[in-house]
Design a protein around this motif. Sequence first.
Motif, PDB file in Angstrom:
ATOM      1  N   LYS A  18      49.869   3.109  -7.713  1.00 59.93           N
ATOM      2  CA  LYS A  18      48.454   3.403  -7.958  1.00 59.93           C
ATOM      3  C   LYS A  18      48.255   4.904  -8.147  1.00 59.93           C
ATOM      4  CE  LYS A  18      43.814   2.798  -6.032  1.00 59.93           C
ATOM      5  NZ  LYS A  18      43.028   2.300  -4.866  1.00 59.93           N
ATOM      6  N   SER A  19      47.851   5.307  -9.347  1.00 59.81           N
ATOM      7  CA  SER A  19      47.632   6.716  -9.616  1.00 59.81           C
ATOM      8  C   SER A  19      46.264   7.147  -9.087  1.00 59.81           C
ATOM      9  CB  SER A  19      47.731   7.010 -11.111  1.00 59.81           C
ATOM     10  OG  SER A  19      47.750   8.405 -11.347  1.00 59.81           O
ATOM     11  N   SER A  21      42.859   9.252  -9.724  1.00 59.05           N
ATOM     12  CA  SER A  21      42.049   9.780 -10.823  1.00 59.05           C
ATOM     13  C   SER A  21      40.896  10.601 -10.253  1.00 59.05           C
ATOM     14  CB  SER A  21      41.497   8.645 -11.695  1.00 59.05           C
ATOM     15  OG  SER A  21      42.559   7.959 -12.322  1.00 59.05           O
ATOM     16  N   PRO A 196      42.770  13.898 -17.016  1.00 62.26           N
ATOM     17  CA  PRO A 196      41.978  12.672 -16.819  1.00 62.26           C
ATOM     18  C   PRO A 196      42.819  11.498 -16.342  1.00 62.26           C
ATOM     19  CG  PRO A 196      41.394  13.730 -18.882  1.00 62.26           C
ATOM     20  CD  PRO A 196      42.600  14.456 -18.364  1.00 62.26           C
ATOM     21  N   HIS A 197      44.036  11.424 -16.840  1.00 59.34           N
ATOM     22  CA  HIS A 197      44.927  10.342 -16.409  1.00 59.34           C
ATOM     23  C   HIS A 197      46.327  10.911 -16.265  1.00 59.34           C
ATOM     24  CE1 HIS A 197      47.093   6.597 -16.047  1.00 59.34           C
ATOM     25  NE2 HIS A 197      47.794   6.890 -17.127  1.00 59.34           N
ATOM     26  N   PRO A 199      49.981  10.024 -15.920  1.00 62.28           N
ATOM     27  CA  PRO A 199      50.729   8.778 -16.159  1.00 62.28           C
ATOM     28  C   PRO A 199      51.689   8.404 -15.046  1.00 62.28           C
ATOM     29  CG  PRO A 199      51.541  10.552 -17.574  1.00 62.28           C
ATOM     30  CD  PRO A 199      50.302  11.057 -16.921  1.00 62.28           C
ATOM     31  N   ALA A 204      50.868  12.469  -9.527  1.00 62.63           N
ATOM     32  CA  ALA A 204      49.499  12.597  -9.017  1.00 62.63           C
ATOM     33  C   ALA A 204      49.503  12.902  -7.523  1.00 62.63           C
ATOM     34  CB  ALA A 204      48.715  11.316  -9.302  1.00 62.63           C
ATOM     35  N   ASP A 313      51.228  10.094 -22.924  1.00 62.08           N
ATOM     36  CA  ASP A 313      49.871  10.121 -22.377  1.00 62.08           C
ATOM     37  C   ASP A 313      48.936  10.720 -23.431  1.00 62.08           C
ATOM     38  OD1 ASP A 313      47.883   9.767 -20.474  1.00 62.08           O
ATOM     39  OD2 ASP A 313      48.058  11.825 -19.787  1.00 62.08           O
ATOM     40  N   LEU A 316      42.196  11.353 -24.367  1.00 62.54           N
ATOM     41  CA  LEU A 316      41.194  10.334 -24.077  1.00 62.54           C
ATOM     42  C   LEU A 316      40.405   9.943 -25.323  1.00 62.54           C
ATOM     43  CD1 LEU A 316      39.574  11.487 -20.712  1.00 62.54           C
ATOM     44  CD2 LEU A 316      41.291   9.732 -21.067  1.00 62.54           C
ATOM     45  N   GLN A 320      37.207   6.085 -23.165  1.00 59.45           N
ATOM     46  CA  GLN A 320      37.841   6.573 -21.945  1.00 59.45           C
ATOM     47  C   GLN A 320      37.071   7.743 -21.354  1.00 59.45           C
ATOM     48  OE1 GLN A 320      41.728   7.173 -23.735  1.00 59.45           O
ATOM     49  NE2 GLN A 320      42.613   5.596 -22.415  1.00 59.45           N
ATOM     50  N   ALA A 324      35.416   7.915 -17.724  1.00 61.90           N
ATOM     51  CA  ALA A 324      35.661   9.004 -16.781  1.00 61.90           C
ATOM     52  C   ALA A 324      34.350   9.562 -16.247  1.00 61.90           C
ATOM     53  CB  ALA A 324      36.470  10.114 -17.462  1.00 61.90           C
TER      54      ALA A 324
END
Length: 343
Positions: A18-19, A21, A196-197, A199, A204, A313, A316, A320, A324
């Motif tokens: 689980k990343s 964000s 934003p994300h 990967p 993270a 990656d 966005l 997306q 966000a």
Amino acid sequence: MACAGGLRLTRTSFVHEKSISWFPGHMMAGLREMRDQMRTVDLVVETRDARIPLSSINRQFEQIVGRKRRVVVYNKADLAPVAIQDAVRREMAMRDQQVLFTDTSINRSVKKILGVASEIALSDPVKYPQLVVMVVGMPNVGKSSLINALRRTGINRGKAASTGAKPGVTRALSSRIRVLDTPPVYLVDTPGVMIPHIPDPVAAIKVALTGGIKDNIADEAVLADYLLFRLNRLDGVDYCSVLGIDAPTDDIGELLQKLGRKIGALRRGGELDLDKATQHFLRAFRTGRFGRLCLDDLDPQSVAAHFQRSAEDLPLSRSQQAKARRAAHRQRAMDRARSRNQD
């Protein structure tokens, strides 16, 4: 790993799916302002964290900076091993990135940045009657501290940018800050902008562990578990002596129990306060009590894998970006509700 005694269990990998964000609205606005002002900028100083030389790279800056001249500054070099510097310089040179390592408490390391800016300004005084430098980076990499150090070193003046241990102190682009008189050099501070994300969920965790993501958004228990895993994998790190515990362990629950008893982290009724023990453990890392550490693996295979994941990656999409913004709005509402409940 130098703690006395043997491990009952040695983990060879850390798996987390689980990343995390965190991309609040002011970051989106900050990116737009950076893009709008880039035409007035002569040099970009991209600040990264020396403890995570790969994980603190934000590919969004690549798109914004474009062909603008850039120097990459790995800040907090006093918290990272000196031995990583050659490897990082070599990897970044392969990507046409000039690299400097800085400790904002040491003037000579900060002066290197002023030297780069001065060289550009003096190369063409007509073109550069005053040189404008934009400082960018992810949250809590020390951008504002770096700006204050440049101002102190360049013109012997006090603070011009707000600093803090928590990420997100700077929330908007600043006006120009003078840091050198001859030649005239001005800086523009910018808000820390998160990816934003991210990967890779473990990347993270590293960003959160070094303070780039607010602790109330990251799962502190997961951060502590990863930190323990990492410390057990590093040679010469005697975390047992630092924490005052008797023997190493691969079990984060066991470590927090021991640490909680050691520091007297108790709730009413004598129950151990494991949250307080967790925070103590994380703070020991963040303040450098475990010595100089690098959380990123810098062997060729790991570096290649990192840049491969980054290449996959993509920027966005509009949907997306809207997602966000909605997530940021929900997070702010949750923070306000939590604050009211605490009051």
